[in-house]
Design a protein around this motif. Structure first.
Motif, mmCIF file in Angstrom:
data_model
loop_
_atom_site.group_PDB
_atom_site.id
_atom_site.type_symbol
_atom_site.label_atom_id
_atom_site.label_comp_id
_atom_site.label_asym_id
_atom_site.label_seq_id
_atom_site.Cartn_x
_atom_site.Cartn_y
_atom_site.Cartn_z
ATOM 1 N N ALA A 35 56.887 6.651 14.579
ATOM 2 C CA ALA A 35 56.730 8.112 14.643
ATOM 3 C C ALA A 35 56.025 8.607 13.381
ATOM 4 C CB ALA A 35 58.094 8.769 14.778
ATOM 5 N N PRO A 36 55.431 9.796 13.425
ATOM 6 C CA PRO A 36 54.778 10.342 12.226
ATOM 7 C C PRO A 36 55.743 10.469 11.051
ATOM 8 C CG PRO A 36 54.158 11.601 14.167
ATOM 9 C CD PRO A 36 55.245 10.667 14.596
ATOM 10 N N HIS A 37 55.184 10.511 9.866
ATOM 11 C CA HIS A 37 55.971 10.605 8.639
ATOM 12 C C HIS A 37 56.859 11.844 8.660
ATOM 13 C CE1 HIS A 37 56.993 10.009 4.461
ATOM 14 N NE2 HIS A 37 56.564 11.228 4.148
ATOM 15 N N ASP A 38 58.112 11.653 8.254
ATOM 16 C CA ASP A 38 59.111 12.722 8.162
ATOM 17 C C ASP A 38 59.618 13.231 9.513
ATOM 18 O OD1 ASP A 38 59.151 12.689 5.409
ATOM 19 O OD2 ASP A 38 57.616 14.249 5.200
ATOM 20 N N ILE A 39 59.158 12.651 10.617
ATOM 21 C CA ILE A 39 59.668 13.042 11.934
ATOM 22 C C ILE A 39 60.881 12.183 12.269
ATOM 23 C CG2 ILE A 39 59.163 13.132 14.397
ATOM 24 C CD1 ILE A 39 57.818 15.304 12.706
ATOM 25 N N SER A 40 61.962 12.819 12.669
ATOM 26 C CA SER A 40 63.186 12.088 12.989
ATOM 27 C C SER A 40 63.757 12.561 14.318
ATOM 28 C CB SER A 40 64.229 12.277 11.879
ATOM 29 O OG SER A 40 64.538 13.651 11.715
ATOM 30 N N GLN A 41 64.565 11.716 14.915
ATOM 31 C CA GLN A 41 65.219 12.068 16.171
ATOM 32 C C GLN A 41 66.521 12.801 15.903
ATOM 33 O OE1 GLN A 41 64.210 7.830 18.037
ATOM 34 N NE2 GLN A 41 65.212 9.158 19.531
ATOM 35 N N ASN A 42 66.953 13.564 16.904
ATOM 36 C CA ASN A 42 68.248 14.220 16.827
ATOM 37 C C ASN A 42 68.824 14.319 18.231
ATOM 38 O OD1 ASN A 42 66.892 16.584 17.976
ATOM 39 N ND2 ASN A 42 66.098 16.930 15.899
ATOM 40 N N SER A 43 70.078 14.630 18.326
ATOM 41 C CA SER A 43 70.771 14.670 19.603
ATOM 42 C C SER A 43 70.709 13.282 20.258
ATOM 43 C CB SER A 43 70.183 15.747 20.520
ATOM 44 O OG SER A 43 70.980 15.943 21.653
ATOM 45 N N PHE A 44 70.919 13.207 21.568
ATOM 46 C CA PHE A 44 70.943 11.928 22.280
ATOM 47 C C PHE A 44 69.713 11.822 23.163
ATOM 48 C CE2 PHE A 44 72.133 9.218 25.907
ATOM 49 C CZ PHE A 44 72.495 8.056 25.225
ATOM 50 N N SER A 45 68.774 10.973 22.760
ATOM 51 C CA SER A 45 67.567 10.735 23.558
ATOM 52 C C SER A 45 67.879 9.667 24.597
ATOM 53 C CB SER A 45 66.417 10.272 22.655
ATOM 54 O OG SER A 45 66.106 11.250 21.689
ATOM 55 N N TYR A 46 67.805 10.026 25.857
ATOM 56 C CA TYR A 46 68.296 9.133 26.913
ATOM 57 C C TYR A 46 67.209 8.792 27.922
ATOM 58 C CZ TYR A 46 68.397 13.374 29.741
ATOM 59 O OH TYR A 46 68.035 14.522 30.413
ATOM 60 N N GLY A 47 67.478 7.753 28.675
ATOM 61 C CA GLY A 47 66.621 7.372 29.791
ATOM 62 C C GLY A 47 67.483 6.897 30.945
ATOM 63 N N ILE A 48 67.055 7.196 32.162
ATOM 64 C CA ILE A 48 67.747 6.762 33.376
ATOM 65 C C ILE A 48 66.721 6.087 34.272
ATOM 66 C CG2 ILE A 48 69.036 7.487 35.423
ATOM 67 C CD1 ILE A 48 70.024 9.883 33.817
ATOM 68 N N ILE A 49 67.046 4.902 34.777
ATOM 69 C CA ILE A 49 66.139 4.170 35.655
ATOM 70 C C ILE A 49 66.858 3.806 36.946
ATOM 71 C CG2 ILE A 49 64.731 3.245 33.775
ATOM 72 C CD1 ILE A 49 66.219 0.602 34.052
ATOM 73 N N GLY A 50 66.099 3.644 38.012
ATOM 74 C CA GLY A 50 66.669 3.228 39.285
ATOM 75 C C GLY A 50 65.570 2.782 40.219
ATOM 76 N N GLY A 51 65.908 1.826 41.110
ATOM 77 C CA GLY A 51 64.903 1.354 42.048
ATOM 78 C C GLY A 51 65.371 0.142 42.825
ATOM 79 N N PHE A 52 64.416 -0.582 43.373
ATOM 80 C CA PHE A 52 64.690 -1.763 44.204
ATOM 81 C C PHE A 52 63.755 -2.886 43.801
ATOM 82 C CE2 PHE A 52 63.749 -4.386 47.956
ATOM 83 C CZ PHE A 52 65.034 -4.802 48.302
ATOM 84 N N ILE A 53 64.284 -4.118 43.774
ATOM 85 C CA ILE A 53 63.481 -5.304 43.439
ATOM 86 C C ILE A 53 63.617 -6.336 44.553
ATOM 87 C CG2 ILE A 53 63.196 -7.245 41.866
ATOM 88 C CD1 ILE A 53 63.839 -5.523 39.579
ATOM 89 N N LYS A 54 62.485 -6.815 45.036
ATOM 90 C CA LYS A 54 62.429 -7.871 46.039
ATOM 91 C C LYS A 54 62.371 -9.225 45.346
ATOM 92 C CE LYS A 54 61.760 -10.094 49.900
ATOM 93 N NZ LYS A 54 62.911 -10.348 50.800
ATOM 94 N N ASP A 55 63.177 -10.168 45.827
ATOM 95 C CA ASP A 55 63.324 -11.485 45.204
ATOM 96 C C ASP A 55 62.401 -12.505 45.866
ATOM 97 O OD1 ASP A 55 64.679 -13.295 43.383
ATOM 98 O OD2 ASP A 55 65.685 -14.129 45.139
ATOM 99 N N PHE A 56 61.754 -13.355 45.025
ATOM 100 C CA PHE A 56 60.889 -14.418 45.523
ATOM 101 C C PHE A 56 61.250 -15.731 44.828
ATOM 102 C CE2 PHE A 56 58.480 -10.489 45.983
ATOM 103 C CZ PHE A 56 58.020 -10.579 47.298
ATOM 104 N N PRO A 57 62.228 -16.504 45.354
ATOM 105 C CA PRO A 57 62.610 -17.779 44.732
ATOM 106 C C PRO A 57 61.468 -18.788 44.807
ATOM 107 C CG PRO A 57 64.275 -17.014 46.301
ATOM 108 C CD PRO A 57 63.052 -16.184 46.528
ATOM 109 N N ILE A 58 61.419 -19.694 43.815
ATOM 110 C CA ILE A 58 60.325 -20.671 43.785
ATOM 111 C C ILE A 58 60.826 -22.118 43.718
ATOM 112 C CG2 ILE A 58 58.674 -19.069 42.760
ATOM 113 C CD1 ILE A 58 59.221 -20.370 40.046
ATOM 114 N N ASN A 59 62.155 -22.338 43.669
ATOM 115 C CA ASN A 59 62.654 -23.702 43.657
ATOM 116 C C ASN A 59 63.675 -23.897 44.777
ATOM 117 O OD1 ASN A 59 64.651 -22.117 42.456
ATOM 118 N ND2 ASN A 59 65.369 -23.784 41.138
ATOM 119 N N LYS A 60 64.058 -25.142 45.027
ATOM 120 C CA LYS A 60 64.947 -25.463 46.150
ATOM 121 C C LYS A 60 66.317 -24.850 45.978
ATOM 122 C CE LYS A 60 66.758 -29.339 48.822
ATOM 123 N NZ LYS A 60 66.799 -30.818 48.966
#
Length: 222
Positions: free
Chosen positions: A40-65
Motif C-alpha cells: 500500500a502507499p506510504h502511511d496508508i493503513s487499514q482499519n476496521s475488519f476488511s473481509y471477503g466472502i467466496i462461494g461457488g461450485f467446482i467440478k472434479d477431474f481425477p487423473i489416477n486409478k
C-alpha cells in the motif's frame, strides 16, 4: 451404490453394498477471509475488519486409478471490502483523487468494495476413498476474477459519499492454497495483480498499486 440380490430358495434376502470406484469429488464451497493490503502507499493503513466472502461450485477431474489426484475447474462469486485511510474523492470532471484522510476529518468509515465473478482451476490431492467422506485434502490453484461492481464509500456524521470507482482493475488474478480435514479447511490467496489500474497516483504523486493477501477458512460441501 446399493446392489440388492434376492435369493428366494429358502434363504434370507441378501443386500450387498458396493462402493462406486469411479466417484467424483464435485463440491460446493463457501469461505470467509480477512483481506490484507500488501504494498500500500506510504502511511496508508487499514482499519476496521476488511473481509471477503467466496462461494461457488467446482467440478472434479481425477487423473489416477485411485482417484485421489486430479484437477478441479469451477465458477463462483466473491464479495470483498477493504477499510483503510486511503480516501477517494471524485471531481466534477470525473477524475478520482486519492489521499490519506486528513487528521482534521472525523469519519465513521472509508471503504473500497469489490465484487467479482471468479473462475478457479486447481490441482487436487486428497486421502479420500470411494467409501470414505472424511479425508485430508490439499488443493492449490490459480483464480481468474472479473469485476462486476466496484465502489468507494466515505462516511462521516454529516455526509455520505458513494460512487462507482473506474480505477479498480476489471481483470484480476492470483494463486491460492487450501488444506485441511473434512469440512474445515484453511484458505490463503495472494493476488498477482494490483487492485487498481496502472498509472493511478495519490495527490502527492505516489503510485497506488496495493495487492491483496487473503487468509481465512473455506468449507466444502459434497
Amino acid at each position: 451404490m446399493l446392489v440388492c440380490s434376492s435369493i428366494t430358495a429358502q434363504q434370507d434376502s441378501l443386500v450387498v453394498v458396493e462402493a462406486d470406484e469411479k466417484y467424483f469429488e464435485d463440491q460446493f464451497y463457501f469461505g470467509i477471509n480477512y483481506n490484507i493490503l500488501v504494498s500500500a502507499p506510504h502511511d496508508i493503513s487499514q482499519n476496521s475488519f476488511s473481509y471477503g466472502i467466496i462461494g461457488g461450485f467446482i467440478k472434479d477431474f481425477p487423473i489416477n486409478k485411485r482417484r485421489n489426484i486430479g484437477f478441479g475447474l469451477g465458477a463462483g462469486l466473491s464479495f470483498n471490502a477493504v477499510y483503510s485511510d486511503l480516501m477517494a474523492t471524485k471531481n466534477a470532471n470525473g477524475t478520482i483523487a486519492y489521499q490519506e484522510v486528513p487528521d482534521t476529518i472525523d469519519y465513521n468509515r472509508n471503504k473500497l468494495s469489490m465484487n467479482f465473478v471468479e473462475f478457479p482451476i486447481e490441482f487436487r490431492w486428497r486421502s479420500s476413498k470411494a467409501e470414505d467422506y472424511r479425508f485430508w485434502r490439499v488443493y492449490a490453484g490459480f483464480k481468474l476474477s472479473y469485476l462486476f461492481t466496484g465502489r468507494s464509500k466515505f462516511v462521516t456524521s454529516d455526509e455520505r459519499i458513494v460512487f462507482s470507482n473506474k480505477d479498480i482493475r476489471d481483470l484480476q488474478y492470483g494463486i491460492y492454497l487450501s488444506f485441511g480435514y473434512n469440512t474445515w479447511n484453511f484458505y490463503a490467496q495472494y493476488d498477482l495483480t494490483s487492485i487498481f489500474e496502472d498509472n493511478v497516483y495519490t495527490v502527492d504523486g505516489e503510485p497506488i498499486a496495493p495487492r491483496t493477501l487473503k487468509a481465512g477458512l473455506i468449507f466444502y460441501i459434497l
